[in-house]
Design a protein around this motif. Structure first.
Motif, PDB file in Angstrom:
ATOM      1  N   LEU A   1       0.858  -1.179   0.000  1.00 42.69           N
ATOM      2  CA  LEU A   1       0.000   0.000   0.000  1.00 42.69           C
ATOM      3  C   LEU A   1       0.902   1.240   0.000  1.00 42.69           C
ATOM      4  N   PRO A   2       1.533   1.536  -1.127  1.00 43.10           N
ATOM      5  CA  PRO A   2       2.506   2.636  -1.178  1.00 43.10           C
ATOM      6  C   PRO A   2       1.849   3.985  -0.927  1.00 43.10           C
ATOM      7  N   TYR A   3       2.638   4.891  -0.384  1.00 49.57           N
ATOM      8  CA  TYR A   3       2.175   6.252  -0.084  1.00 49.57           C
ATOM      9  C   TYR A   3       2.709   7.211  -1.140  1.00 49.57           C
ATOM     10  N   LEU A   4       1.825   8.072  -1.650  1.00 50.09           N
ATOM     11  CA  LEU A   4       2.205   9.115  -2.587  1.00 50.09           C
ATOM     12  C   LEU A   4       1.875  10.460  -1.972  1.00 50.09           C
ATOM     13  N   GLN A   5       2.820  11.362  -2.025  1.00 45.53           N
ATOM     14  CA  GLN A   5       2.664  12.666  -1.376  1.00 45.53           C
ATOM     15  C   GLN A   5       2.149  13.698  -2.378  1.00 45.53           C
ATOM     16  N   ALA A   6       0.958  14.194  -2.168  1.00 44.57           N
ATOM     17  CA  ALA A   6       0.377  15.223  -3.036  1.00 44.57           C
ATOM     18  C   ALA A   6       0.748  16.606  -2.508  1.00 44.57           C
ATOM     19  N   LYS A   7       0.407  17.625  -3.283  1.00 44.09           N
ATOM     20  CA  LYS A   7       0.645  19.006  -2.882  1.00 44.09           C
ATOM     21  C   LYS A   7      -0.656  19.768  -2.659  1.00 44.09           C
ATOM     22  N   ASN A   8      -1.758  19.137  -3.011  1.00 40.11           N
ATOM     23  CA  ASN A   8      -3.079  19.734  -2.801  1.00 40.11           C
ATOM     24  C   ASN A   8      -4.076  18.586  -2.652  1.00 40.11           C
ATOM     25  N   GLU A   9      -4.944  18.672  -1.670  1.00 37.83           N
ATOM     26  CA  GLU A   9      -5.873  17.570  -1.402  1.00 37.83           C
ATOM     27  C   GLU A   9      -6.842  17.334  -2.562  1.00 37.83           C
ATOM     28  N   GLN A  10      -7.298  18.406  -3.178  1.00 40.58           N
ATOM     29  CA  GLN A  10      -8.177  18.228  -4.334  1.00 40.58           C
ATOM     30  C   GLN A  10      -7.419  17.516  -5.458  1.00 40.58           C
ATOM     31  N   GLY A  11      -6.158  17.922  -5.658  1.00 39.07           N
ATOM     32  CA  GLY A  11      -5.364  17.342  -6.720  1.00 39.07           C
ATOM     33  C   GLY A  11      -5.170  15.853  -6.567  1.00 39.07           C
ATOM     34  N   MET A  12      -4.979  15.388  -5.326  1.00 36.87           N
ATOM     35  CA  MET A  12      -4.727  13.953  -5.165  1.00 36.87           C
ATOM     36  C   MET A  12      -5.985  13.140  -5.464  1.00 36.87           C
ATOM     37  N   VAL A  13      -7.152  13.699  -5.202  1.00 37.30           N
ATOM     38  CA  VAL A  13      -8.380  12.979  -5.561  1.00 37.30           C
ATOM     39  C   VAL A  13      -8.525  12.935  -7.083  1.00 37.30           C
ATOM     40  N   HIS A  14      -8.201  14.047  -7.760  1.00 32.99           N
ATOM     41  CA  HIS A  14      -8.229  14.042  -9.217  1.00 32.99           C
ATOM     42  C   HIS A  14      -7.313  12.959  -9.784  1.00 32.99           C
ATOM     43  N   ALA A  15      -6.126  12.833  -9.213  1.00 30.87           N
ATOM     44  CA  ALA A  15      -5.187  11.810  -9.687  1.00 30.87           C
ATOM     45  C   ALA A  15      -5.772  10.415  -9.520  1.00 30.87           C
ATOM     46  N   ALA A  16      -6.420  10.177  -8.378  1.00 24.59           N
ATOM     47  CA  ALA A  16      -7.023   8.872  -8.126  1.00 24.59           C
ATOM     48  C   ALA A  16      -8.173   8.598  -9.087  1.00 24.59           C
ATOM     49  N   VAL A  17      -8.972   9.608  -9.363  1.00 22.56           N
ATOM     50  CA  VAL A  17     -10.106   9.465 -10.276  1.00 22.56           C
ATOM     51  C   VAL A  17      -9.617   9.156 -11.688  1.00 22.56           C
ATOM     52  N   ALA A  18      -8.607   9.898 -12.137  1.00 25.72           N
ATOM     53  CA  ALA A  18      -8.068   9.668 -13.483  1.00 25.72           C
ATOM     54  C   ALA A  18      -7.458   8.273 -13.597  1.00 25.72           C
ATOM     55  N   TYR A  19      -6.822   7.829 -12.536  1.00 29.40           N
ATOM     56  CA  TYR A  19      -6.279   6.466 -12.503  1.00 29.40           C
ATOM     57  C   TYR A  19      -7.402   5.447 -12.684  1.00 29.40           C
ATOM     58  N   ALA A  20      -8.468   5.627 -11.936  1.00 27.93           N
ATOM     59  CA  ALA A  20      -9.593   4.694 -12.012  1.00 27.93           C
ATOM     60  C   ALA A  20     -10.224   4.704 -13.400  1.00 27.93           C
ATOM     61  N   LYS A  21     -10.327   5.865 -14.004  1.00 27.92           N
ATOM     62  CA  LYS A  21     -10.905   5.963 -15.350  1.00 27.92           C
ATOM     63  C   LYS A  21     -10.030   5.237 -16.361  1.00 27.92           C
ATOM     64  N   THR A  22      -8.726   5.432 -16.247  1.00 27.58           N
ATOM     65  CA  THR A  22      -7.792   4.785 -17.165  1.00 27.58           C
ATOM     66  C   THR A  22      -7.825   3.275 -17.008  1.00 27.58           C
ATOM     67  N   ARG A  23      -8.038   2.818 -15.795  1.00 28.55           N
ATOM     68  CA  ARG A  23      -8.076   1.373 -15.512  1.00 28.55           C
ATOM     69  C   ARG A  23      -9.468   0.774 -15.707  1.00 28.55           C
ATOM     70  N   GLN A  24     -10.364   1.491 -16.348  1.00 25.20           N
ATOM     71  CA  GLN A  24     -11.731   1.020 -16.593  1.00 25.20           C
ATOM     72  C   GLN A  24     -12.455   0.643 -15.294  1.00 25.20           C
ATOM     73  N   ARG A  25     -12.184   1.398 -14.242  1.00 21.61           N
ATOM     74  CA  ARG A  25     -12.781   1.219 -12.916  1.00 21.61           C
ATOM     75  C   ARG A  25     -12.291  -0.042 -12.212  1.00 21.61           C
ATOM     76  N   LEU A  26     -11.250  -0.677 -12.724  1.00 24.49           N
ATOM     77  CA  LEU A  26     -10.715  -1.892 -12.105  1.00 24.49           C
ATOM     78  C   LEU A  26      -9.540  -1.534 -11.198  1.00 24.49           C
ATOM     79  N   GLY A  27      -9.812  -0.664 -10.233  1.00 27.12           N
ATOM     80  CA  GLY A  27      -8.785  -0.246  -9.294  1.00 27.12           C
ATOM     81  C   GLY A  27      -8.756   1.252  -9.126  1.00 27.12           C
ATOM     82  N   THR A  28      -8.385   1.679  -7.926  1.00 21.56           N
ATOM     83  CA  THR A  28      -8.320   3.100  -7.619  1.00 21.56           C
ATOM     84  C   THR A  28      -7.298   3.307  -6.502  1.00 21.56           C
ATOM     85  N   PHE A  29      -7.284   4.519  -5.938  1.00 26.77           N
ATOM     86  CA  PHE A  29      -6.443   4.860  -4.796  1.00 26.77           C
ATOM     87  C   PHE A  29      -7.328   5.286  -3.632  1.00 26.77           C
TER      88      PHE A  29
END
Length: 622
Positions: free
Chosen positions: A59-87
């Motif tokens: 369960l690796p930790y990634l350090q964001a610089k803005n709380e909104q930004g880290m959720v965006h990153a997680a959402v984009a990850y999930a979209k790219t993975r066709q909803r088969l995984g998120t953060f």
């Protein structure tokens, strides 16, 4: 054999998340792929300490610089993975938590999974009000985290450490369910994170959530097939659900076999490649002339994995055939029923297979295929004109899109979200690969682009990722450039500068209003309004100060060279382009933006008269 494991709540949470998986078509994927976080007193000694001690590679930790930004990153990850995984995303109590609310809305509006773990006020209430605590006079059990409720698909507050035994399995179920997924929020009181409990050992065993591919009921299928066979000018509107169900190949084959033309939403771009003879490109407010012309005359519309937003339906004015009918193919029942459609509820890929078998040998009339071919050719010529040089203009946004489209190729992905870019790129982009276009247009959230590009790169490290955005969006949230540099990720940022919130400025002027409040200008004049010289910002230098490489491109040739340079470079590259604010692409449909009915401004009065005429074209489909 130990039947219990004594851990504090935060450590138990970390152990649990590492053992959650999602499976589709026999292939397993990790459901929670890591934790984005910014720590504060509300989570650093609880969840943060547990991540350091128990997280590791699982369960690796990634350090964001803005709380909104880290959720965006997680959402984009999930979209790219066709909803088969998120953060998962964690923040302290207070402003760190509320900064994530916008990201939660992005996830839920777009039906994409993300797990939010904000710290919360003390469950024992002894030290209250604690730092960053909202004192709500009507209840002792309300914190700012209650603001997540309307933008979360599941919400819970863990007031005792054993409550995760029931909360977490339900949270994972929602995240993994394609029909219910969205933001899941588990609020974690600061004191409870550190409290221990003897958890059942089997709670930490591996769990796999299977994504099924349900077929639609036979009776509904029979009714839909009868409508298709009876139609003369059918149309498929392909949305994001085609991507999420991995149905791109199935749609390609179905369109080829039946000859039914296909138009795409923002989320559906790439669901059918533009080279396909049945593809008419974007539909609706941001659509092509070809797609919208066919849509106006269609007597049957098959809504395939789309939620039918107002941009797709042109505020319910896009489908004008007097006897138009609809078929809704969707895993989400409410979406399948929209517009009074015959609902085919289930997996898009499975249902396309059902339809293909039931329609074997059937094709649309030759006249409809001829009309599609004619409109495609006309649009090709129109598009060439739109991206051609303009007298007195060095570089237009349309030309930037055309160059970016060519540079992206089949191994690149462009991401965009807000401003005038989505309207132009949806029309002009020609998808060469199923995953070359990533749009967040459900919430159209400014600031999504760079953070989202991080998520794409983490999900698909082999792809070239291009964040395409305007100066307004960049100024709102560009600090995740530092995160990309920190993580050693390669991104190309293409920034078009038109000195303001150009999209809304255009809407304002196009609706007859005067320029007001949308341009980045100095104050000047007798009224001391924002009407002076433009505020000059050197975005290339700004990006360089954050660790990126900055390139300025003033002409089309310089832009082309910059894109070549960026592809060969390592790390983050920002290409800074200035485009005129008043050179815009035409629209081929209508959007319901009400105009003042009593204004004394002549332009507004004229715009209101046009609005009154247009609104009469809206249809109520049932």
């Amino acid at each position: 054999m130990k039947t219990t494991v004594t851990l504090n709540m935060a450590a138990a949470l970390v152990q649990f998340l590492q053992r959650q998986y999602i499976r589709r078509d026999g292939v397993e994927h990790r459901l929670i792929n890591g934790v984005w976080g910014i720590f504060g007193h509300g989570n650093v000694t609880g969840f943060g300490q547990a991540l350091e001690e128990h997280g590791g590679r699982g369960l690796p930790y990634l350090q964001a610089k803005n709380e909104q930004g880290m959720v965006h990153a997680a959402v984009a990850y999930a979209k790219t993975r066709q909803r088969l995984g998120t953060f998962a995303c964690t923040s302290s109590i207070g402003p760190g938590a509320t900064n994530m609310i916008t990201g939660a809305a992005v996830a839920t509006v777009n039906r994409l999974p993300v797990l939010l773990l904000p710290g919360d006020i003390f469950a024992n209430r002894r030290p209250g009000p604690v730092l960053q605590q909202l004192e709500y006079p009507g209840s002792q059990d309300v914190s700012v985290n209650d603001c997540f409720r309307p933008v979360s698909k599941y919400w819970d507050r863990i007031n005792r450490p054993e409550q995760i035994l029931t909360a977490l399995p339900e949270a994972m179920r929602i995240l993994a369910d394609p029909a219910e997924t969205g933001a899941v929020t588990i609020a974690m009181p600061e004191d409870v994170q550190a409290e221990s409990y003897a958890y059942p050992a089997h709670f930490f065993e591996k769990r796999v959530y299977t994504v099924a591919r349900p077929a639609c009921p036979t009776d509904d299928l029979r009714a839909a097939v009868a409508l298709i066979r009876a139609s003369r000018r059918p149309l498929i509107v392909a949305g994001g659900g085609v991507h999420y169900s991995d149905a791109v190949a199935a749609l390609d084959a179905f369109a080829a076999a039946t000859g039914i033309p296909v138009v795409v939403t923002q989320a559906g771009k790439g669901a059918i490649l533009d080279a396909h003879p049945s593809c008419l490109g974007a539909v609706g407010v941001t659509g092509t002339a070809a797609a919208n012309a066919i849509a106006l005359e269609s007597d049957l519309v098959i809504n395939l994995g789309t939620r039918l937003s107002d941009f797709t339906t042109a505020s319910k004015s896009q489908f004008q055939h007097p006897r138009v009918r609809f078929i809704g193919v969707n895993i989400h029942a409410a979406d399948a029923h929209k517009h009074g459609a015959v609902p085919l509820i289930g997996d898009a890929r499975t249902i396309l297979g059902q339809l293909a078998r039931a329609l074997a040998g059937w094709r649309v009339p030759a006249s409809h295929r001829a009309a599609v071919k004619r409109h495609r050719a006309t649009w090709d010529a129109t598009r060439a004109t739109l991206v051609s040089p303009k007298r007195g203009v060095t570089l237009t946004q349309a030309q930037v899109i055309d160059e970016l489209n060519q540079a992206c190729g089949t191994d690149g992905t462009v991401i965009h979200a807000s401003g005038g870019i989505p309207g132009d790129i949806h029309k002009l982009w020609r998808s060469q690969a199923r995953d070359d276009y990533h749009s967040e247009y459900g919430y159209s959230c400014m600031g999504y682009e760079i953070a989202g590009a991080l998520g794409i790169k983490l999900a698909a490290p082999q792809r070239e990722v291009y964040a395409f955005l305007g100066d307004g969006s960049y100024l709102m949230l560009h600090t995740e450039i530092v995160t990309a540099v920190q993580e050693g990720l390669k991104l190309t940022i293409v920034l078009v500068d038109n000195h303001g919130f150009g999209c809304i400025h255009g809407l304002q002027r196009g609706s007859g209003g005067n320029s007001f409040g949308n341009e980045f200008r100095h104050r000047s004049g007798a009224n001391h309004r924002l009407e002076g010289k433009p505020v000059d910002v050197d975005f290339a230098k700004n990006a360089e100060s954050l660790g990126a490489t900055g390139i300025r491109a003033h002409t089309r040739e310089e832009l082309r060279a910059a894109l070549v340079q960026a592809r060969a470079a390592k790390g983050v590259v920002l290409i800074f382009v200035t485009t005129p604010a008043d050179v815009r692409l035409p629209g081929y449909s209508w959007w319901d933006v009400p105009v003042s009915a009593t204004s004394k401004v002549p332009g507004v009065r004229s715009a209101r008269a046009a609005y009154d005429r247009a609104v009469k074209k809206q249809r109520f489909y049932y």
